[in-house]
Design a protein around this motif. Sequence first.
Motif, mmCIF file in Angstrom:
data_model
loop_
_atom_site.group_PDB
_atom_site.id
_atom_site.type_symbol
_atom_site.label_atom_id
_atom_site.label_comp_id
_atom_site.label_asym_id
_atom_site.label_seq_id
_atom_site.Cartn_x
_atom_site.Cartn_y
_atom_site.Cartn_z
ATOM 1 N N ALA A 147 -5.515 -29.516 25.533
ATOM 2 C CA ALA A 147 -6.411 -30.643 23.949
ATOM 3 C C ALA A 147 -5.615 -31.667 23.930
ATOM 4 N N GLN A 148 -4.471 -30.311 23.882
ATOM 5 C CA GLN A 148 -3.317 -31.189 22.491
ATOM 6 C C GLN A 148 -2.256 -31.634 22.767
ATOM 7 N N ASP A 149 -1.333 -32.665 22.628
ATOM 8 C CA ASP A 149 0.033 -33.284 23.251
ATOM 9 C C ASP A 149 0.875 -33.196 21.939
ATOM 10 N N THR A 150 1.012 -33.023 21.232
ATOM 11 C CA THR A 150 1.609 -32.754 19.232
ATOM 12 C C THR A 150 0.724 -31.605 18.718
ATOM 13 N N LEU A 151 1.160 -31.042 17.870
ATOM 14 C CA LEU A 151 1.902 -30.123 17.224
ATOM 15 C C LEU A 151 2.288 -30.407 15.767
ATOM 16 N N THR A 152 1.857 -30.549 14.984
ATOM 17 C CA THR A 152 2.771 -30.559 13.859
ATOM 18 C C THR A 152 2.486 -29.828 12.891
ATOM 19 N N ILE A 153 3.582 -29.264 12.169
ATOM 20 C CA ILE A 153 3.387 -27.965 11.155
ATOM 21 C C ILE A 153 3.414 -28.612 9.348
ATOM 22 N N VAL A 213 10.117 -22.060 18.595
ATOM 23 C CA VAL A 213 10.676 -22.015 19.681
ATOM 24 C C VAL A 213 9.512 -22.434 21.007
ATOM 25 N N TRP A 214 10.093 -23.694 21.411
ATOM 26 C CA TRP A 214 8.972 -24.477 22.360
ATOM 27 C C TRP A 214 9.242 -22.857 23.745
ATOM 28 N N THR A 215 8.179 -22.877 24.383
ATOM 29 C CA THR A 215 8.195 -21.306 25.525
ATOM 30 C C THR A 215 7.175 -21.905 27.083
ATOM 31 N N ASP A 216 6.416 -22.948 27.303
ATOM 32 C CA ASP A 216 5.897 -22.667 28.530
ATOM 33 C C ASP A 216 5.294 -23.833 28.372
ATOM 34 N N VAL A 217 5.219 -24.505 29.929
ATOM 35 C CA VAL A 217 4.333 -25.357 30.375
ATOM 36 C C VAL A 217 3.580 -26.060 31.384
ATOM 37 N N ASN A 218 2.275 -25.999 31.373
ATOM 38 C CA ASN A 218 2.214 -25.893 33.071
ATOM 39 C C ASN A 218 1.669 -27.317 33.495
ATOM 40 N N GLY A 219 2.517 -27.975 34.718
ATOM 41 C CA GLY A 219 2.950 -29.021 34.874
ATOM 42 C C GLY A 219 4.414 -28.907 35.563
ATOM 43 N N ALA A 220 3.426 -30.057 36.867
ATOM 44 C CA ALA A 220 5.588 -30.699 37.875
ATOM 45 C C ALA A 220 6.437 -31.210 36.335
ATOM 46 N N ALA A 221 7.618 -31.117 36.899
ATOM 47 C CA ALA A 221 8.763 -32.158 36.246
ATOM 48 C C ALA A 221 8.215 -33.571 36.578
ATOM 49 N N PRO A 222 8.839 -33.943 36.003
ATOM 50 C CA PRO A 222 9.215 -34.061 34.598
ATOM 51 C C PRO A 222 8.896 -33.971 33.833
ATOM 52 N N ASN A 223 8.998 -32.281 32.507
ATOM 53 C CA ASN A 223 8.570 -32.441 31.071
ATOM 54 C C ASN A 223 9.147 -32.308 30.159
ATOM 55 N N THR A 224 9.145 -33.522 29.193
ATOM 56 C CA THR A 224 9.657 -33.561 27.921
ATOM 57 C C THR A 224 9.146 -33.399 26.710
ATOM 58 N N MET A 251 4.828 -33.385 23.483
ATOM 59 C CA MET A 251 5.296 -33.697 24.824
ATOM 60 C C MET A 251 3.919 -34.784 25.355
ATOM 61 N N PRO A 252 4.918 -36.168 25.739
ATOM 62 C CA PRO A 252 4.134 -36.908 25.927
ATOM 63 C C PRO A 252 3.243 -36.227 27.979
ATOM 64 N N ASN A 253 1.940 -36.526 27.527
ATOM 65 C CA ASN A 253 0.939 -36.125 28.622
ATOM 66 C C ASN A 253 0.918 -34.933 29.360
ATOM 67 N N ARG A 254 1.302 -33.694 28.693
ATOM 68 C CA ARG A 254 1.180 -32.716 28.907
ATOM 69 C C ARG A 254 -0.065 -31.889 27.452
#
Length: 233
Positions: A100-106, A123-134, A185-188
């Motif tokens: 549901a979220q493409d952004t996390l702000t602390i 620490v960024w750890t993972d994404v479910n999606g084909a590259a490119p992932n930015t 993460m744009p579009n993730r």
Amino acid sequence: MREALVAAAACVAMISTASAAVFTGPTAYKSFDDSPFASLTFSYFYLEDFEDGAFNTQGARPSDGWATTIPSGFVDSVDADDGAIDGSGSGGTSYFSQFAQDTLTIFFDSEAPGGLPTHAGLVWTDVNGAAPNTVIFSAIGADGSDLGSIGPTEVGDNAIRGETDEDRFFGVSDLGGILSITIFMPNRNNWEIDHVQYGVAAANGATPIPVPAALPLFLAGLGGLLFARRGHR
């Protein structure tokens, strides 16, 4: 002459301000020992590893829509959190965007004991999606100003079975204080982070503010100008 000195002082002030925030990352990360903050001395410091199933360290509040995970084959916690650095983070707990979220702000609380942190990261750890992932990592200073950003940075290995070689640290330091950090993460909307960390550096552990190479020469020239001016009085 007075006008020249005023302009010189303003120039020094601008250089100092522009150099205040120092961004770090992305760097490989498998345990807190890999954090650039691990070697610093802090008057207070918190490491949120989510292993108790909650985001509950003092003085920090996450934006809505995120949740802790339950250990499984699809979870990517920081490698060491399950007790062994073995290339897998599936036995630990991470913080998940819940599709549901493409952004996390602390957000950090200036009224909390110790005040705003001078150092903050995650620490960024993972994404479910084909590259490119930015990823774009950014921060806001104590006065609400934009401290800058890292990215867009390509991340991920196109696998979602807890592999940890892709895990990356993103962080920032600013001795004036940090009001918030954001990772985007744009579009993730199906990705994870871990090891949110923040604190106030003690006087002997503060990150030095970088000084542009030209500044010492500039100051030396300014000193010479003042000396010459006194000689003509």
